[in-house]
Every structure is written in structure tokens, then in C-alpha cells.
Design a protein around this motif. Structure first.
Motif, PDB file in Angstrom:
ATOM      1  N   LEU A  91      -0.598   0.158  -8.977  1.00  0.00           N
ATOM      2  CA  LEU A  91      -1.530  -0.897  -9.378  1.00  0.00           C
ATOM      3  C   LEU A  91      -2.905  -0.668  -8.763  1.00  0.00           C
ATOM      4  CD1 LEU A  91      -2.187  -3.662 -10.648  1.00  0.00           C
ATOM      5  CD2 LEU A  91      -1.294  -4.716  -8.555  1.00  0.00           C
ATOM      6  N   ILE A  92      -2.937  -0.326  -7.475  1.00  0.00           N
ATOM      7  CA  ILE A  92      -4.212  -0.073  -6.801  1.00  0.00           C
ATOM      8  C   ILE A  92      -4.914   1.127  -7.437  1.00  0.00           C
ATOM      9  CG2 ILE A  92      -5.319   0.376  -4.585  1.00  0.00           C
ATOM     10  CD1 ILE A  92      -3.792  -2.356  -4.933  1.00  0.00           C
ATOM     11  N   SER A  93      -4.150   2.129  -7.796  1.00  0.00           N
ATOM     12  CA  SER A  93      -4.722   3.336  -8.388  1.00  0.00           C
ATOM     13  C   SER A  93      -5.393   3.046  -9.728  1.00  0.00           C
ATOM     14  CB  SER A  93      -3.628   4.392  -8.556  1.00  0.00           C
ATOM     15  OG  SER A  93      -4.162   5.596  -9.036  1.00  0.00           O
ATOM     16  N   ILE A  94      -4.762   2.212 -10.573  1.00  0.00           N
ATOM     17  CA  ILE A  94      -5.368   1.962 -11.886  1.00  0.00           C
ATOM     18  C   ILE A  94      -6.561   1.013 -11.783  1.00  0.00           C
ATOM     19  CG2 ILE A  94      -3.261   2.470 -13.157  1.00  0.00           C
ATOM     20  CD1 ILE A  94      -2.910  -0.546 -13.591  1.00  0.00           C
ATOM     21  N   ASP A  99      -7.358   8.539  -7.356  1.00  0.00           N
ATOM     22  CA  ASP A  99      -6.109   9.152  -6.921  1.00  0.00           C
ATOM     23  C   ASP A  99      -5.772   8.560  -5.557  1.00  0.00           C
ATOM     24  OD1 ASP A  99      -3.924  10.735  -6.484  1.00  0.00           O
ATOM     25  OD2 ASP A  99      -5.034  12.623  -6.293  1.00  0.00           O
ATOM     26  N   THR A 100      -5.248   7.350  -5.595  1.00  0.00           N
ATOM     27  CA  THR A 100      -4.998   6.577  -4.375  1.00  0.00           C
ATOM     28  C   THR A 100      -3.767   7.104  -3.638  1.00  0.00           C
ATOM     29  OG1 THR A 100      -5.816   4.645  -5.583  1.00  0.00           O
ATOM     30  CG2 THR A 100      -4.746   4.241  -3.467  1.00  0.00           C
ATOM     31  N   VAL A 101      -3.865   7.143  -2.310  1.00  0.00           N
ATOM     32  CA  VAL A 101      -2.724   7.539  -1.480  1.00  0.00           C
ATOM     33  C   VAL A 101      -2.555   6.522  -0.364  1.00  0.00           C
ATOM     34  CG1 VAL A 101      -2.944  10.003  -1.985  1.00  0.00           C
ATOM     35  CG2 VAL A 101      -4.160   9.038  -0.011  1.00  0.00           C
ATOM     36  N   VAL A 102      -1.333   6.439   0.160  1.00  0.00           N
ATOM     37  CA  VAL A 102      -1.094   5.577   1.315  1.00  0.00           C
ATOM     38  C   VAL A 102      -1.748   6.203   2.541  1.00  0.00           C
ATOM     39  CG1 VAL A 102       1.040   4.610   0.381  1.00  0.00           C
ATOM     40  CG2 VAL A 102       1.130   6.668   1.817  1.00  0.00           C
ATOM     41  N   THR A 128     -13.159   1.417   7.639  1.00  0.00           N
ATOM     42  CA  THR A 128     -13.227   2.874   7.668  1.00  0.00           C
ATOM     43  C   THR A 128     -12.433   3.493   6.523  1.00  0.00           C
ATOM     44  OG1 THR A 128     -11.315   3.066   9.150  1.00  0.00           O
ATOM     45  CG2 THR A 128     -13.478   2.904  10.173  1.00  0.00           C
ATOM     46  N   ASN A 129     -11.391   2.798   6.050  1.00  0.00           N
ATOM     47  CA  ASN A 129     -10.623   3.309   4.915  1.00  0.00           C
ATOM     48  C   ASN A 129     -11.352   3.019   3.604  1.00  0.00           C
ATOM     49  OD1 ASN A 129      -9.636   0.636   6.016  1.00  0.00           O
ATOM     50  ND2 ASN A 129      -8.922   0.485   3.916  1.00  0.00           N
ATOM     51  N   GLY A 130     -11.099   3.847   2.606  1.00  0.00           N
ATOM     52  CA  GLY A 130     -11.833   3.720   1.352  1.00  0.00           C
ATOM     53  C   GLY A 130     -11.458   2.515   0.516  1.00  0.00           C
ATOM     54  N   ILE A 131     -10.190   2.103   0.552  1.00  0.00           N
ATOM     55  CA  ILE A 131      -9.707   0.999  -0.293  1.00  0.00           C
ATOM     56  C   ILE A 131      -8.950   0.021   0.595  1.00  0.00           C
ATOM     57  CG2 ILE A 131      -8.295   0.359  -2.280  1.00  0.00           C
ATOM     58  CD1 ILE A 131      -8.568   3.347  -3.178  1.00  0.00           C
ATOM     59  N   THR A 132      -9.416  -1.215   0.645  1.00  0.00           N
ATOM     60  CA  THR A 132      -8.777  -2.257   1.448  1.00  0.00           C
ATOM     61  C   THR A 132      -8.106  -3.266   0.530  1.00  0.00           C
ATOM     62  OG1 THR A 132     -10.398  -2.037   3.220  1.00  0.00           O
ATOM     63  CG2 THR A 132      -9.160  -4.095   3.136  1.00  0.00           C
ATOM     64  N   VAL A 133      -6.860  -3.600   0.840  1.00  0.00           N
ATOM     65  CA  VAL A 133      -6.102  -4.557   0.036  1.00  0.00           C
ATOM     66  C   VAL A 133      -5.551  -5.642   0.958  1.00  0.00           C
ATOM     67  CG1 VAL A 133      -4.111  -4.864  -1.482  1.00  0.00           C
ATOM     68  CG2 VAL A 133      -5.516  -2.795  -1.672  1.00  0.00           C
ATOM     69  N   LEU A 134      -5.773  -6.899   0.593  1.00  0.00           N
ATOM     70  CA  LEU A 134      -5.299  -8.038   1.385  1.00  0.00           C
ATOM     71  C   LEU A 134      -4.309  -8.845   0.550  1.00  0.00           C
ATOM     72  CD1 LEU A 134      -8.688  -9.416   2.818  1.00  0.00           C
ATOM     73  CD2 LEU A 134      -7.266  -7.579   3.724  1.00  0.00           C
ATOM     74  N   LEU A 135      -3.122  -9.064   1.080  1.00  0.00           N
ATOM     75  CA  LEU A 135      -2.136  -9.940   0.464  1.00  0.00           C
ATOM     76  C   LEU A 135      -2.107 -11.234   1.263  1.00  0.00           C
ATOM     77  CD1 LEU A 135       0.265 -10.631  -1.398  1.00  0.00           C
ATOM     78  CD2 LEU A 135       1.745  -9.409   0.220  1.00  0.00           C
ATOM     79  N   SER A 136      -2.434 -12.350   0.629  1.00  0.00           N
ATOM     80  CA  SER A 136      -2.491 -13.640   1.316  1.00  0.00           C
ATOM     81  C   SER A 136      -1.129 -14.321   1.266  1.00  0.00           C
ATOM     82  CB  SER A 136      -3.544 -14.551   0.674  1.00  0.00           C
ATOM     83  OG  SER A 136      -4.826 -13.990   0.791  1.00  0.00           O
ATOM     84  N   LEU A 137      -0.642 -14.741   2.433  1.00  0.00           N
ATOM     85  CA  LEU A 137       0.627 -15.458   2.513  1.00  0.00           C
ATOM     86  C   LEU A 137       0.422 -16.959   2.651  1.00  0.00           C
ATOM     87  CD1 LEU A 137       2.651 -13.070   4.870  1.00  0.00           C
ATOM     88  CD2 LEU A 137       2.570 -13.103   2.364  1.00  0.00           C
ATOM     89  N   ALA A 172      -1.670 -13.999  -3.582  1.00  0.00           N
ATOM     90  CA  ALA A 172      -2.679 -13.221  -4.299  1.00  0.00           C
ATOM     91  C   ALA A 172      -3.006 -11.932  -3.564  1.00  0.00           C
ATOM     92  CB  ALA A 172      -3.947 -14.051  -4.489  1.00  0.00           C
ATOM     93  N   LEU A 173      -3.422 -10.939  -4.340  1.00  0.00           N
ATOM     94  CA  LEU A 173      -3.777  -9.623  -3.806  1.00  0.00           C
ATOM     95  C   LEU A 173      -5.258  -9.377  -4.052  1.00  0.00           C
ATOM     96  CD1 LEU A 173      -2.000  -7.182  -2.666  1.00  0.00           C
ATOM     97  CD2 LEU A 173      -2.373  -6.140  -4.902  1.00  0.00           C
ATOM     98  N   LEU A 174      -6.004  -9.158  -2.968  1.00  0.00           N
ATOM     99  CA  LEU A 174      -7.424  -8.839  -3.077  1.00  0.00           C
ATOM    100  C   LEU A 174      -7.607  -7.339  -2.864  1.00  0.00           C
ATOM    101  CD1 LEU A 174     -10.494 -10.689  -1.756  1.00  0.00           C
ATOM    102  CD2 LEU A 174     -10.175  -8.324  -1.033  1.00  0.00           C
TER     103      LEU A 174
END
Length: 226
Positions: A91-94, A99-102, A128-137, A172-174
Motif C-alpha cells: 500500500l505504501i509503495s503504490i 520501490d519502498t522497502v522496510v 531521516t527516513n524517506g517515508i514516514t507512516v503513522l498508525l493512530s490507535l 487511520a494511517l498517515l
């Protein structure tokens, strides 16, 4: 309905997009209960420092006040979140058209920041990382993520900064370009905020400053740029 084009537009133009209702609310509540039990048992660190950030780690020296679950803490106590981290990679890649990697960094690949009521916060910084994703609980009416988005337009003589607040929505996922926008977490007042932080990189770029983890996790002042 999932609108891929909308999310891609928001990610590239607004530097962030929010995918709502990724995780059901009852699962978020169950995870919250377990997280607070782990904190109460003293099994994770409390990050509490200020005025230590430098340009070396792209931090403006603000206040940090939250409990932190590092990568190994999550794999030990909440392994299903590690599974989510890997499961959402396509999902993050699309969304990011990359070409997203962990993350190759075991301490910071997936974290939880648990901001306590009454001043839980995170200082103003670039990631510092290229892609940041936040999952809110948690569902929060305070303590938004505050973004500073650089803007320019041919009709304007000078570039300007757009300020944007994003409030946490349970489940939600940011997805954010954290390297390109200064951001922080406004201090909490009466609510706890729980954010699962998932760091991703593009395959060709896995850079992370060597002092960054000691600064954000342990309050060790990073070396100055030379």
C-alpha cells in the motif's frame, strides 16, 4: 472507497495523506489497553528531554516527552504490529509511487510513541527516513501533528510556509514525506495519544544519521556539523 489518485496527489502535493479506517476501532482499543499495561509495568523507556537537537539530526531542539516502544519492544510485546508493518508495504509503495522497502534499522523500524496527558510532545524536526507512516490507535481532539509545508508559485515573489494540523483518527494511517516538512506534535492537555511510527525507505536510499537514535531515544546530544 479507496481513492488512490487522491492519496497520491495529497502525498506529493501536500506531503501527507490519511487512509482512514485501516484498523477497526475495537482492535485499536485492545492494543491501547495492552500498551498501557506494558507502560504501567515499566517495561519501556520514558523519553524526556529538551534543547538537545542540532542541525546534525535535523532537529530544532524542542521538547520530547513520551514513552517509546522501540523495535524489539514491539516484536516482544506486540508482534501483530510488526506484521502490520510488513503487510502495508505494498500500500505504501503504490501511494508513494516508489520501490519502498522496510527499514534496515532494527531499533527504529517500527516504534510506538505514547504521549501522556498533560504535556506529551515531540520536538520540531525533519525525519531521516524517506517515508514516514503513522498508525493512530487513539482518537484525539488535541495534540495534532503540526506540519510546515514549503510552498512556491510563479505569481508570488517569495516562497512561503503553509501550516497544517492533522488530528489523530483511531485506526487511520498517515503517509508523510517527513524529510521534506518540519513537523512536531503539539503538547497534549487532557488526552493520551498513541501513534505507531513505521519507518520506510526507498530501495536506493536507506540513509539514517548515526547520532539520530541516541538523540531521540536516550537524550544524548548529537555532535555538531563540521
Amino acid at each position: 472507497m479507496f481513492d488512490l489518485r487522491k492519496h497520491q496527489y495529497n502525498y506529493f502535493y501536500n506531503l501527507a495523506t490519511v487512509v482512514e479506517d485501516l484498523i477497526p476501532a475495537n482492535i485499536c482499543d485492545h492494543l491501547t489497553t495492552r500498551i498501557n499495561g506494558i507502560i504501567a509495568d515499566g517495561l519501556v523507556d520514558h523519553v524526556c528531554h529538551s534543547s538537545l537537537g542540532t542541525d546534525a539530526v535535523s532537529d530544532l531542539g524542542g521538547a520530547y516527552n513520551h514513552h517509546i516502544f522501540k523495535g524489539e519492544d514491539i516484536r516482544t510485546h506486540l508482534p501483530e504490529l510488526a506484521a502490520v508493518y510488513h503487510a502495508v508495504l505494498p500500500l505504501i509503495s503504490i501511494i508513494t509511487c516508489s520501490d519502498t522497502v522496510v527499514s534496515p534499522y532494527a531499533v527504529s523500524d517500527i516504534n510506538i510513541k505514547a504521549y501522556p496527558a498533560g504535556g506529551g510532545t515531540l520536538g520540531l524536526h525533519y525525519d531521516t527516513n524517506g517515508i514516514t507512516v503513522l498508525l493512530s490507535l487513539t482518537e484525539n481532539t488535541e495534540a495534532p501533528l503540526r506540519m510546515q509545508i514549503p510552498r512556491s508559485h510563479p505569481s508570488k515573489k517569495e516562497p512561503w510556509i503553509e501550516h497544517k494540523n492533522i488530528y489523530a483518527k483511531k485506526g487511520a494511517l498517515l503517509v508523510m514525506q517527513g524529510r521534506k516538512t518540519l513537523h512536531d506534535s503539539e503538547p497534549t492537555i487532557a488526552e493520551q495519544k498513541l501513534s505507531v511510527i513505521m519507518n520506510y525507505y526507498e530501495r536506493h536510499d536507506t540513509y539514517r544519521h548515526e547520532d539520530f537514535d541516541n538523540f531521540v531515544y536516550y537524550g544524548i546530544k548529537p555532535a555538531e556539523l563540521v
